[in-house]
Design an enzyme around this catalytic site. Structure first.
Site, PDB file in Angstrom:
ATOM      1  NE  ARG A  64      -8.371  -0.929   0.977  1.00  0.00           N
ATOM      2  CZ  ARG A  64      -7.873  -1.242  -0.180  1.00  0.00           C
ATOM      3  NH1 ARG A  64      -8.097  -0.633  -1.548  1.00  0.00           N
ATOM      4  NH2 ARG A  64      -7.178  -2.263  -0.411  1.00  0.00           N
ATOM      5  CG  HIS A  68      -3.529   0.748   1.958  1.00  0.00           C
ATOM      6  ND1 HIS A  68      -3.749  -0.136   1.099  1.00  0.00           N
ATOM      7  CD2 HIS A  68      -4.565   0.131   3.023  1.00  0.00           C
ATOM      8  CE1 HIS A  68      -4.665  -0.934   1.274  1.00  0.00           C
ATOM      9  NE2 HIS A  68      -5.249  -0.746   2.550  1.00  0.00           N
ATOM     10  CG  ASN A  96      -1.486  -0.159  -2.071  1.00  0.00           C
ATOM     11  OD1 ASN A  96      -2.179  -0.317  -1.125  1.00  0.00           O
ATOM     12  ND2 ASN A  96      -0.239   0.173  -1.878  1.00  0.00           N
ATOM     13  CG  HIS A 195     -13.564  -2.829   6.476  1.00  0.00           C
ATOM     14  ND1 HIS A 195     -13.125  -3.980   6.438  1.00  0.00           N
ATOM     15  CD2 HIS A 195     -12.517  -1.810   5.558  1.00  0.00           C
ATOM     16  CE1 HIS A 195     -11.765  -3.989   5.965  1.00  0.00           C
ATOM     17  NE2 HIS A 195     -11.344  -2.660   5.531  1.00  0.00           N
TER      18      HIS A 195
END
Ligand code: HEM
Ligand SMILES: *[C@@H]1O[C@H](CO)[C@@H](O)[C@H](O)[C@H]1NC(C)=O
Ligand SMILES: *[C@@H]1O[C@H](CO)[C@@H](O)[C@H](O)[C@H]1NC(C)=O
Ligand SMILES: *[C@@H]1O[C@H](CO)[C@@H](O)[C@H](O)[C@H]1NC(C)=O
Length: 322
Positions: A64, A68, A96, A195
């Site tokens: 992740r 990001h 975040n 996911h």
């Protein structure tokens, strides 16, 4: 004589232009550090391996971080910069804050890599390799990571707020936020398969399990038992994004979507009677198709506007600019 010389010069210029055009679409290369840091891959892998041995979720958290980072100014390690009194980073932005984790692991990799080859390898490249290794360690596909990114000297708080999709997004918004990064709807559906590992906080799935109808009733009640209906102390309670196997990288995420057991609103949007249903079904039938498309998506995501050449810097400490 003069004519022949100028024809040769023209050929020379043409060749140069072809070479330049070639490098602009392929600036990154998997052999970038092969002579400057031959021990790079093993240094990264051993730190990633021990971090995941301590806590399997860390693999998800690292994957992740890469996402990001790449969605804000490209894959330039901007996410890794700490806030200071005079510098606003991305860590406190809405997607975040209280959520991204794993920075100590990136620090540990950076110090191992600095020991092997000081001042050579960017934090942005370390993150790209660590994300690949994390997927592999949990059983997912492997790929050659393209390298040669440099680290930013700036971050974008507003970019983090605006570019990273919130879990309340519908299919159209998910698609357009990925399109803004040069990624297709197909890439978006394949990359969402990340996911299949990791956890989410109650605050991010509360409305979906209490207020929405595109969810299996038994599953909704199970998740409600760990996530109170009103915001407050339960906001950070965790639930797995893949209800069966959140520490194994496979295609179960898509199986959940077909049985209306997506945890986030945005997850279920990928299988909700819309244009992406068929792609989700194809990944349910074929894990290898999912793996191939996921790899394509990760490589494309890793190509988002890298700093190369003399742009940016090679940070000494991933948390601050030199
Ligand atoms: C499609 C749009 C996406 C949305 C709306 C979204 C949203 C979220 C949210 C809300 C969480 C839980 C955060 C928390 O509650 O603290 C999460 C976790 C996670 N996301 Fe996404 N995500 C998306 C795409 C992606 C992509 C493209 C990747 C990577 C390729 C990814 C990898 C992960 C991972 C691995 C976790 C678990 C992290 C952990 O356990 O620490 N996500 N995502
Ligand atoms: C980040 O989260 C903390 C703790 O939940 C909160 O106090 C703070 O206001 C948040 N920061 C921003 C910028 O939203
Ligand atoms: C989706 O996009 C529309 C149009 O850009 C915007 O008005 C809306 O707030 C967005 N919704 C979400 C949940 O992001
Ligand atoms: C569900 O929707 C109602 C009506 O819009 C709202 O008042 C309530 O806060 C929502 N609950 C959750 C958990 O989102």
């Amino acid at each position: 004589m003069a004519a022949r010389a100028s024809a040769a010069a023209a050929r020379c210029i043409a060749l140069l232009l072809i070479l330049l055009a070639g490098t602009s679409s392929a600036q990154l290369s998997s052999s970038f550090y092969s002579s400057s840091c031959p021990g790079l891959y093993s240094a990264v892998k051993s730190v990633v391996q021990s971090a995941i041995a301590r806590e399997k979720r860390m693999a998800a958290s690292i994957v992740r971080l890469f996402f990001h980072d790449c969605f804000v100014q490209g894959c330039d390690a901007s996410l890794l910069l700490d806030d200071t009194a005079s510098f606003q980073g991305e860590k406190m932005a809405k997607p975040n804050n209280g959520s991204v984790r794993g920075f100590e692991v990136i620090d540990a990799i950076k110090s191992a890599v600095e020991k092997a080859c000081p001042g050579v390898v960017s934090c942005a490249d370390i993150l790209a390799i660590a994300a690949r290794d994390s997927v592999v360690i949990l059983g997912g596909p492997t790929w050659n990571v393209k390298l040669g990114r440099r680290d930013s000297t700036a971050a974008s708080f507003s970019g983090a707020n605006n570019n990273i999709p919130p879990p309340t997004s519908g299919l159209a918004n998910l698609t357009s936020l990925f399109a803004a990064q040069g990624l297709s709807q197909k890439d978006m559906v394949a990359l969402s398969g990340a996911h299949t590992i990791g956890l989410a906080r109650c605050t991010n799935f509360r409305a979906h399990i209490y207020n929405e109808t595109d969810i299996d009733g038994t599953f909704a009640r199970t998740r409600q038992s760990g996530c109170p209906s009103t915001s407050g102390t339960g906001d950070n309670n965790l639930a797995p994004l893949d209800l069966q196997t959140p520490t194994v990288f496979e295609n179960n995420y898509y199986k959940n979507l077909v049985s209306k057991k997506g945890l986030l609103h945005s997850d279920q949007e990928l299988f909700n009677g819309g244009a992406t249903d068929a792609q989700v079904q194809s990944y349910v039938s074929s894990q290898s198709t999912f793996f191939a498309d996921f790899v394509t998506g990760m490589i494309k995501m890793g190509d988002i506007t890298p700093l190369t050449g003399s742009k940016g810097e090679i940070r000494k400490n991933c948390r601050r600019i030199n």
